[in-house]
Design an enzyme around this catalytic site. Sequence first.
Site, PDB file in Angstrom:
ATOM      1  N   HIS A  56       0.833  -1.196   0.000  1.00 25.17           N
ATOM      2  CA  HIS A  56       0.000   0.000   0.000  1.00 25.17           C
ATOM      3  C   HIS A  56       0.876   1.258   0.000  1.00 25.17           C
ATOM      4  CE1 HIS A  56      -2.741   2.917   2.260  1.00 25.17           C
ATOM      5  NE2 HIS A  56      -3.421   2.619   1.170  1.00 25.17           N
ATOM      6  N   HIS A  98      -0.826  10.293  -3.115  1.00 20.56           N
ATOM      7  CA  HIS A  98      -2.176   9.864  -2.781  1.00 20.56           C
ATOM      8  C   HIS A  98      -3.186  10.992  -2.861  1.00 20.56           C
ATOM      9  CE1 HIS A  98      -5.523   8.984   0.057  1.00 20.56           C
ATOM     10  NE2 HIS A  98      -5.463   7.803  -0.515  1.00 20.56           N
TER      11      HIS A  98
END
Length: 354
Positions: A56, A98
């Site tokens: 991740h 992100h």
Amino acid sequence: MKISTGFGVLVICGGLLSSVGWAQQDSSAQNEMPEQPLSEAIATEDPTKSPLIIAHRGASAYAPEHSAVAVALAHAQNANYIEQDVVLTRDHIPVVLHDIILDKVTNVKEVYPEKHRPNGHYYVVDFTFSELQKLKLTERKNKDGEQRYPQRFAMNSGDFRIMSLAQQIELILGLNRTRNMNTGLYVEFKAARWHKDQDYDVVQATLGLLARYGFNEAIPPAPIFLQSFDPEVLRRLKREFMTTLPLIQLVAENSWNESDIDYNTMLTAAGLETLRSYADGVGIWLNHIYLGLDEQGEPKFSNVVQHAQEAGLKVHVYTLRADDLPEGVESYQQLKQWLTDLGVDGVFTDFPDL
């Protein structure tokens, strides 16, 4: 272990990995879901199958998310896939971040104090790639400006830089070559509709870059998934770009405002069935699956995984964190085993080594 976090020499784990300079390139739903006893939920096809390990934002438990070091560590820890969240710069270069803003993961306020919008935020799309290289990439901050995970890499140390998607692709493909691995990419198109409102097309720019590296070929240079919270992005990939790459529909909470879709409906058996027309799998939030402990102290699970698999969809669960376990979970390994027993096909994790 020796680490230089710019784009020079990178040596990890006593010389296991090396790379030399890259050229710049381009909860309401939870309450409505019926519970399913673990004994009834265990997959019957192959109960010993281990889920894919998806790093991740890289090995983000050990180095700032999406940094070169986080990517290289995830590769060294033998992750099956490494995730790239993609946004665009002012000069249309796909970069791996992100957020569409820089506030939470860089020192942008120190370097460009006046370059914010009227709302006080600093947007990636307002900076060129060259300008972004003057920023330091840091551990994620919370709304109060404090480090979100205090035990992780110290927020004000190190010299990490924002990477372009091209740089991450070259790093992963290079490590695949030197380590004789086949680690894949897991690309998310961030805020595609917002980009469109700014007259930028994050989908087209990202697909164009992937094509330059051969990911539009019958046999791509590495495994890859494409993911989005917005179903229209995935439909567009099928309709306009005619991609044959596997697509993952991410499922959020409605309160996150990821799109105008009703994710509560998407999580029903009928809703999941409709996804099969354009998606190969679903990325489901952990809290949509694990519902806590019952009165006997046993774990409770929704039927989402079963319904998704009955619809022919792969199930990838996000996000496992050893330093942020859900209530009632005793250990990271216990949680991972529960999900394995449920038959999930992959897990996003900040801890690929676990």
